[in-house]
Motif scaffolding. Structure first.
Motif, PDB file in Angstrom:
ATOM      1  N   MET A 230       6.205   2.733  -7.419  1.00  0.00           N
ATOM      2  CA  MET A 230       5.914   2.357  -6.054  1.00  0.00           C
ATOM      3  C   MET A 230       5.592   3.377  -5.141  1.00  0.00           C
ATOM      4  SD  MET A 230       8.257   0.086  -3.456  1.00  0.00           S
ATOM      5  CE  MET A 230       8.258  -1.184  -4.736  1.00  0.00           C
ATOM      6  N   LEU A 231       4.359   3.386  -4.599  1.00  0.00           N
ATOM      7  CA  LEU A 231       3.661   4.182  -3.647  1.00  0.00           C
ATOM      8  C   LEU A 231       3.889   3.982  -2.313  1.00  0.00           C
ATOM      9  CD1 LEU A 231       0.224   4.966  -5.791  1.00  0.00           C
ATOM     10  CD2 LEU A 231       2.592   5.874  -6.157  1.00  0.00           C
ATOM     11  N   VAL A 232       3.767   4.899  -1.445  1.00  0.00           N
ATOM     12  CA  VAL A 232       3.787   4.800  -0.016  1.00  0.00           C
ATOM     13  C   VAL A 232       2.705   3.657   0.401  1.00  0.00           C
ATOM     14  CG1 VAL A 232       3.267   5.733   2.216  1.00  0.00           C
ATOM     15  CG2 VAL A 232       4.639   6.808   0.479  1.00  0.00           C
ATOM     16  N   GLY A 233       1.537   3.601  -0.191  1.00  0.00           N
ATOM     17  CA  GLY A 233       0.672   2.586  -0.055  1.00  0.00           C
ATOM     18  C   GLY A 233       1.095   1.148  -0.232  1.00  0.00           C
ATOM     19  N   ASP A 234       1.951   0.969  -1.182  1.00  0.00           N
ATOM     20  CA  ASP A 234       2.134  -0.135  -1.587  1.00  0.00           C
ATOM     21  C   ASP A 234       3.087  -0.783  -0.574  1.00  0.00           C
ATOM     22  OD1 ASP A 234       1.075   0.139  -4.058  1.00  0.00           O
ATOM     23  OD2 ASP A 234       2.711   0.941  -4.986  1.00  0.00           O
ATOM     24  N   ILE A 235       3.820  -0.138   0.317  1.00  0.00           N
ATOM     25  CA  ILE A 235       4.606  -0.610   1.161  1.00  0.00           C
ATOM     26  C   ILE A 235       4.106  -0.575   2.672  1.00  0.00           C
ATOM     27  CG2 ILE A 235       6.803  -0.666  -0.007  1.00  0.00           C
ATOM     28  CD1 ILE A 235       7.457   1.915   1.217  1.00  0.00           C
ATOM     29  N   ILE A 244       4.773  10.938   9.505  1.00  0.00           N
ATOM     30  CA  ILE A 244       5.792  11.638   8.914  1.00  0.00           C
ATOM     31  C   ILE A 244       5.371  12.282   7.571  1.00  0.00           C
ATOM     32  CG2 ILE A 244       7.541   9.984   9.600  1.00  0.00           C
ATOM     33  CD1 ILE A 244       7.838   8.883   6.657  1.00  0.00           C
ATOM     34  N   GLY A 245       3.919  12.568   7.554  1.00  0.00           N
ATOM     35  CA  GLY A 245       3.287  13.409   6.686  1.00  0.00           C
ATOM     36  C   GLY A 245       3.220  12.917   5.330  1.00  0.00           C
ATOM     37  N   LEU A 246       3.352  11.739   5.274  1.00  0.00           N
ATOM     38  CA  LEU A 246       3.077  11.069   3.656  1.00  0.00           C
ATOM     39  C   LEU A 246       1.851  10.214   3.503  1.00  0.00           C
ATOM     40  CD1 LEU A 246       6.576   9.437   3.563  1.00  0.00           C
ATOM     41  CD2 LEU A 246       5.886  11.571   2.439  1.00  0.00           C
ATOM     42  N   SER A 247       1.280  10.651   2.458  1.00  0.00           N
ATOM     43  CA  SER A 247      -0.060  10.064   1.950  1.00  0.00           C
ATOM     44  C   SER A 247       0.174   8.973   1.357  1.00  0.00           C
ATOM     45  CB  SER A 247      -0.906  10.952   1.074  1.00  0.00           C
ATOM     46  OG  SER A 247      -0.260  11.100   0.021  1.00  0.00           O
ATOM     47  N   SER A 248      -0.796   7.899   1.240  1.00  0.00           N
ATOM     48  CA  SER A 248      -0.648   6.655   0.745  1.00  0.00           C
ATOM     49  C   SER A 248      -0.418   6.685  -0.722  1.00  0.00           C
ATOM     50  CB  SER A 248      -1.812   5.713   0.975  1.00  0.00           C
ATOM     51  OG  SER A 248      -3.057   6.313   0.478  1.00  0.00           O
TER      52      SER A 248
END
Length: 398
Positions: A230-235, A244-248
């Motif tokens: 599960m990726l950041v872009g999924d949520i 917070i410096g996180l890519s999708s």
């Protein structure tokens, strides 16, 4: 047996060339390091190996076996007469039994087997001390031993011997040990994790039915972890979480995608599962390593152990984790002879414990142009002894 006889024919022609053998028996792999002198040297083998003469040219050889195939290792040692690399029993000089230096948990577990099959005793050396001794030796003696790997670029690091310490040594075997090294013989195990190479192999075997570590690693080359993770872009609606410096595309939850559908294990490709598993473990090790380096203000982190195996994706993942959590202030560095630290440390321990005072300062010196292949995905039983991984070296008296 025909295969074994072939090795006996094609191996070292003169067994006197072998003058030292040490072994590291881990939970997953057995590692051997042995020294063979050049055939042009004709002095006494024991004196040659410690450099009582002006110096002896030869090679350090490296070989490995899966611990579950320890009988193959025993055959290899016997067929190539590597037992001449041990020393005669000092407590009973008249005994025809000799011993070799050994480290790792298997040095205790398989001690009786070595005595039964080969008539050889294993003189145990402390595992952590051997790891540190092996790492210090490589970082001081081998040019271009350490390197960084980031963005697909491998860059060798010039080590200043006067500014080597302190550093964090992260040894990734079946489990992971993290050791703060302050000097020769000065070290402290500061942390570790049970999530290591054994985890990758064990879970991978259960999830993909692969029968070896190398098969599982090769499978990961062809995988796509995004199918499983599960990726950041999924949520976040496909957006970066830039605040917070996180890519999708950053992983929010390893294997997390499996909970969002009704798929079973058979619905996923084994290569995708393997890729996700490798990335999960590598990310975890990289993060924990940096947090421990931060505890002690260490900027350099050296990674060793056969989990890495020069695998670009593993090194890239660990490097990215260290770079991300340190905001670029710390670097992950890898070792060309990553899997043989313990065996090398055991090899060096002959001089510390088995020789008289006049020989204490002997050491093995690797020339500047030394080279060694790091492809250790072979079983030495399938190759000529002279084709195992090795490096040119010269043993001398300091």
């Amino acid at each position: 047996m025909d295969h074994l006889r072939e090795i006996e024919t094609d191996g070292i022609s003169n067994p006197r060339e072998i003058s030292r053998l040490a072994i590291d028996i881990g939970g997953s792999l057995i590692k051997l390091v042995y020294f063979s002198r050049d055939s042009s040297d004709h002095e006494d083998p024991l004196n040659d190996c410690v450099g009582v003469s002006n110096g002896v040219n030869g090679r350090l050889h490296f070989a490995k076996f899966e611990t579950t195939k320890i009988n193959d290792c025993l055959k290899f040692i016997s067929a190539n007469k590597l037992l001449l690399g041990g020393l005669q029993n000092q407590e009973n000089p008249t005994s025809d039994k000799s011993f070799i230096k050994a480290t790792g948990g298997g040095a205790y577990k398989f001690s009786d087997l070595f005595k039964e099959k080969l008539g050889i005793s294993l003189e145990k050396e402390d595992e952590m001390e051997c790891l540190v001794t092996g790492a210090n030796f490589l970082l001081k003696a081998v040019n271009h031993e350490a390197f960084t790997y980031l963005n697909g670029q491998k860059e060798f690091v010039q080590i200043d011997h006067n500014d080597l310490y302190p550093y964090l040594l992260v040894n990734i075997g079946s489990g992971v040990s993290m050791v703060k090294v302050d000097g020769d013989g000065k070290f402290e195990r500061v942390s570790g994790t049970s999530v290591g190479g054994g985890t990758f192999w064990g879970l991978g075997k259960l999830l993909t039915k692969c029968q070896s570590f190398d098969e599982l690693l090769e499978l990961s080359h062809r995988g796509n972890n995004r199918v499983v993770d599960m990726l950041v872009g999924d949520i976040s609606g496909g957006m970066d979480y830039s605040k917070i410096g996180l890519s999708s595309t950053a992983i929010a939850s390893s294997f997390g995608r499996a909970i969002s559908n009704n798929n079973e294990l058979d619905d996923y490709k084994p290569e995708d599962v393997s890729r996700s598993l490798l990335r999960m473990i590598s990310n975890n090790i990289g993060q924990i390593s940096y947090l421990n380096a931060l505890r002690f203000g260490l900027k350099r982190i050296f990674f060793g152990g056969f989990f890495i195996r020069g695998h670009s994706y593993t090194m890239e993942t660990i490097s990215v984790a260290v770079h991300f959590w340190s905001k670029g202030e710390a670097k992950a560095m890898f070792l060309r002879h990553e899997g043989f630290l313990g065996a090398l440390g055991a090899f060096m321990s002959y001089d510390r414990h088995s020789l008289d005072d006049s020989m204490i300062n002997q050491s093995v010196q690797i020339p500047v142009d030394a080279s060694c292949g790091t492809d250790t995905n072979c079983n030495p039983l399938e190759r000529d002894l002279n084709e195992t991984e090795s490096m040119q070296c010269r043993v001398y008296q300091a």
